[in-house]
Design a protein around this motif. Structure first.
Motif, mmCIF file in Angstrom:
data_model
loop_
_atom_site.group_PDB
_atom_site.id
_atom_site.type_symbol
_atom_site.label_atom_id
_atom_site.label_comp_id
_atom_site.label_asym_id
_atom_site.label_seq_id
_atom_site.Cartn_x
_atom_site.Cartn_y
_atom_site.Cartn_z
ATOM 1 N N LYS A 290 40.905 30.278 42.102
ATOM 2 C CA LYS A 290 40.377 28.952 41.821
ATOM 3 C C LYS A 290 39.853 28.896 40.386
ATOM 4 N N GLY A 291 39.746 27.680 39.856
ATOM 5 C CA GLY A 291 39.186 27.487 38.523
ATOM 6 C C GLY A 291 40.271 27.291 37.490
ATOM 7 N N THR A 292 40.428 26.062 37.016
ATOM 8 C CA THR A 292 41.480 25.774 36.034
ATOM 9 C C THR A 292 41.287 26.572 34.750
ATOM 10 N N PHE A 293 40.037 26.952 34.432
ATOM 11 C CA PHE A 293 39.779 27.739 33.225
ATOM 12 C C PHE A 293 40.457 29.103 33.290
ATOM 13 N N ASN A 294 40.780 29.557 34.498
ATOM 14 C CA ASN A 294 41.416 30.864 34.626
ATOM 15 C C ASN A 294 42.848 30.872 34.105
ATOM 16 N N CYS A 295 43.425 29.700 33.870
ATOM 17 C CA CYS A 295 44.756 29.647 33.257
ATOM 18 C C CYS A 295 44.718 30.242 31.848
ATOM 19 N N LEU A 296 43.620 30.046 31.137
ATOM 20 C CA LEU A 296 43.487 30.627 29.802
ATOM 21 C C LEU A 296 43.333 32.143 29.878
ATOM 22 N N ASN A 297 42.540 32.631 30.840
ATOM 23 C CA ASN A 297 42.424 34.076 31.023
ATOM 24 C C ASN A 297 43.772 34.688 31.375
ATOM 25 N N ALA A 298 44.513 34.000 32.233
ATOM 26 C CA ALA A 298 45.836 34.472 32.625
ATOM 27 C C ALA A 298 46.794 34.489 31.436
ATOM 28 N N THR A 299 46.690 33.486 30.569
ATOM 29 C CA THR A 299 47.555 33.430 29.392
ATOM 30 C C THR A 299 47.270 34.577 28.444
ATOM 31 N N CYS A 300 45.997 34.886 28.242
ATOM 32 C CA CYS A 300 45.644 36.022 27.396
ATOM 33 C C CYS A 300 46.252 37.306 27.952
ATOM 34 N N ALA A 301 46.153 37.514 29.260
ATOM 35 C CA ALA A 301 46.731 38.700 29.889
ATOM 36 C C ALA A 301 48.247 38.700 29.749
ATOM 37 N N MET A 302 48.853 37.540 29.882
ATOM 38 C CA MET A 302 50.305 37.421 29.738
ATOM 39 C C MET A 302 50.766 37.846 28.348
ATOM 40 N N ILE A 303 50.005 37.453 27.321
ATOM 41 C CA ILE A 303 50.364 37.822 25.946
ATOM 42 C C ILE A 303 50.296 39.337 25.771
ATOM 43 N N MET A 304 49.226 39.954 26.277
ATOM 44 C CA MET A 304 49.126 41.413 26.227
ATOM 45 C C MET A 304 50.352 42.056 26.863
ATOM 46 N N ALA A 305 50.706 41.553 28.039
ATOM 47 C CA ALA A 305 51.831 42.120 28.771
ATOM 48 C C ALA A 305 53.142 41.943 28.010
ATOM 49 N N LYS A 306 53.321 40.778 27.382
ATOM 50 C CA LYS A 306 54.531 40.530 26.586
ATOM 51 C C LYS A 306 54.634 41.536 25.442
ATOM 52 N N LEU A 307 53.492 41.856 24.819
ATOM 53 C CA LEU A 307 53.492 42.831 23.729
ATOM 54 C C LEU A 307 53.949 44.203 24.202
ATOM 55 N N LEU A 308 53.776 44.465 25.493
ATOM 56 C CA LEU A 308 54.168 45.754 26.066
ATOM 57 C C LEU A 308 55.524 45.696 26.746
ATOM 58 N N GLY A 309 56.219 44.558 26.611
ATOM 59 C CA GLY A 309 57.587 44.458 27.126
ATOM 60 C C GLY A 309 57.698 44.045 28.575
ATOM 61 N N ALA A 310 56.633 43.533 29.175
ATOM 62 C CA ALA A 310 56.691 43.123 30.578
ATOM 63 C C ALA A 310 57.561 41.888 30.755
ATOM 64 N N THR A 311 58.260 41.815 31.855
ATOM 65 C CA THR A 311 59.111 40.670 32.160
ATOM 66 C C THR A 311 58.277 39.527 32.738
ATOM 67 N N GLN A 312 58.850 38.333 32.744
ATOM 68 C CA GLN A 312 58.156 37.200 33.338
ATOM 69 C C GLN A 312 57.923 37.442 34.835
ATOM 70 N N GLU A 313 58.868 38.124 35.479
ATOM 71 C CA GLU A 313 58.720 38.419 36.907
ATOM 72 C C GLU A 313 57.503 39.317 37.165
ATOM 73 N N SER A 314 57.355 40.376 36.361
ATOM 74 C CA SER A 314 56.198 41.262 36.515
ATOM 75 C C SER A 314 54.899 40.518 36.226
ATOM 76 N N ILE A 315 54.933 39.678 35.196
ATOM 77 C CA ILE A 315 53.737 38.910 34.839
ATOM 78 C C ILE A 315 53.337 37.993 35.989
#
Length: 491
Positions: A290-315
């Protein structure tokens, strides 16, 4: 580790004032006189350090000591200019590791972001990486509870060394402002660092003297990072960027001039969907917290993961399975919804109340909260103001009183509620306050219990007092209502 190696490492940072010429072999480091093993270097540190602690350590067979003061003991000494920095450097070199380190700082959202990236990496790597979070750690073999957001340097490096020995390659961790102020991460290097936001918090005689000290401690962490991910809409963005202009910086936020732009945030009953635009390409994600603000936290984590080569499926798998205890935890009974959250400062409280208003439109908000004693003094103003602006009825109670009067703390908060003419009452015992709020709810109410999240302790004047926990109290009430009401309540 050889004694002379320690001296040489400390000299690199100009920390040595005096030392005994010797060639001891150091096999253990401790700042606890009760934890002395064979060939221990004892560290004299802490505001409450007493001479007798060193005497006890020597009696327990410590073979040398490190201190800012010469105690004239009949064992080798290392006298340093700054014992905290010296402890960090000695710990870093004694407990070596080869981990890829991801650090996260911010006034709000560190723990949630930490678990987002941790769970994404679990899918990307095929195994669970190391994690150091507020109240939780996993070292590749064991998991357990922590009390500090960032442990003392000796404990921190022992954790990291254990992770490395357990064949982990990555660790995600939260880096609090106190970690840099108290030199717990002094001398460290991070491969990726994230800056989520900053608000006026942790300003007190025992934390940060003023906001500039708080901000600079956050920035100091970023100077230790190779790559920095930063929320572009954070306060003091330009000042922060100026201090880290030699770093590779990646921005995210809610405007199209960010490297990663969040849009179309849409809450549903069981999830929140959102899109992220990067280089004119758009990807869709969803979270189940819950919490729409968590979309920003999730986006930050997604960027980290992208830098490490994670796929959209894993994310997406990592994001969807993340549920953090004590963060936007919702339970409903026949009366209505009850929400437990860790919100304890202006940024988190404002975001929390807004999310409650968006999710439970038209409902009356009943709030239970308090503020700590002796620290974070601005929280009383900020939490009182936020409650005055958003809550319809308020129960003020204990939240880490640290030996201070709960009633006095609550009366301070009241001065910021009164301009909004919102009804309130003060109930010192937190469990009593929660039960009364549960009992007096009406069908159109949403009850929010904020400040402690999943914590099962109250900070006392010295150490911690056991506490049942906000959600545990709620669940027990719902499952055993009559028994709870007849119980003699004692926190």
């Amino acid at each position: 580790m050889k004694y002379n190696e320690i001296i040489n490492e400390l000299k690199k940072y100009d920390l040595v004032k005096d030392y005994t010429e010797t060639d001891l072999n150091i096999e253990n480091i401790s700042y606890d006189s009760r934890d002395i093993k064979e060939n221990t270097l004892f560290i004299c540190k802490g505001f409450r350090f007493k001479d007798e602690y060193l005497t006890d350590a020597i009696n327990n067979k410590a073979i040398c000591y490190m201190s800012e003061k010469d105690y004239n003991k009949d064992i080798p000494k290392i006298i340093v200019t700054d014992v905290r920095k010296a402890l960090a450097i000695v710990s870093l070199n004694f407990y070596k590791d080869d981990l890829f380190k991801i650090g996260i700082t911010g006034t709000k959202g560190k723990t949630t972001t930490n678990f987002y990236i941790h769970n994404i990496l679990k899918h990307h790597l095929g195994y669970q990486p190391g994690i150091l979070a507020t109240q939780y750690f996993y070292d590749g073999n064991e998991e357990g509870e922590t009390h500090n957001t960032t442990p003392e340097s000796l404990d921190l490096h022992r954790f990291l060394n254990t992770m490395s020995k357990n064949n982990l390659k990555y660790v995600t961790m939260e880096v609090a402002s106190q970690a840099t102020k108290l030199d717990r991460v002094f001398g460290m290097h991070y491969d990726i660092g994230a800056f989520l936001n900053i608000g006026e918090d942790h300003i007190s005689p025992i934390e940060h003297d003023d906001f500039n000290d708080y901000l600079n401690c956050k920035i100091e962490f970023l100077t230790m990072c190779d790559k920095v991910i930063i929320y572009k809409q954070t306060d003091y963005y330009d000042e922060i960027i100026e201090k880290i202009k030699d770093k590779e910086v990646i921005t995210y936020g809610i405007t199209s001039d960010c490297d990663y732009y969040v849009k179309d945030v849409t809450p549903y009953d069981d999830k929140i969907t959102f899109n992220v635009v990067h280089n004119n390409e758009e990807e869709s994600y969803y979270i189940t917290m819950k919490g729409t603000f968590n979309c920003l936290n999730a986006t930050c984590a997604m960027i980290m993961a992208k830098l490490l080569g994670a796929t959209q499926e894993s994310i997406q798998k990592g994001l969807s399975e993340t549920h953090v205890e004590g963060r936007m935890e919702v339970i409903e009974d026949s009366v209505g919804p009850i929400v437990v959250d860790f919100a304890h400062n202006r940024i988190s409280a404002e975001a929390f109340y807004k999310s409650i208003e968006d999710t439970y439109k038209g409902k009356r908000i009943v709030s239970v909260f308090g503020c700590p004693g002796g620290r974070g003094m601005h929280r009383r103003r900020d939490m009182g103001t936020c409650a005055g602006e958003h809550a319809d009825y308020i129960y003020l109670t204990a939240d880490d009183p640290c030996g201070k009067s709960v009633t006095d703390i609550c009366n301070d908060i009241v001065t910021f509620i009164k301009p909004y003419n919102k009804p309130y009452e003060i109930i010192e015992d937190r469990k009593t306050a929660i039960i009364k709020a549960l009992e007096e709810r009406q069908p159109n109410d949403v009850l929010v219990i904020i400040g402690k999240g999943s914590e099962v302790y109250q900070m006392a004047e010295v150490g911690y007092d056991d506490y049942q926990g906000d959600m545990n109290i709620v669940k027990e009430y719902i499952n055993n209502k009559e028994g709870m009401l007849n119980e003699k309540i004692k926190c």
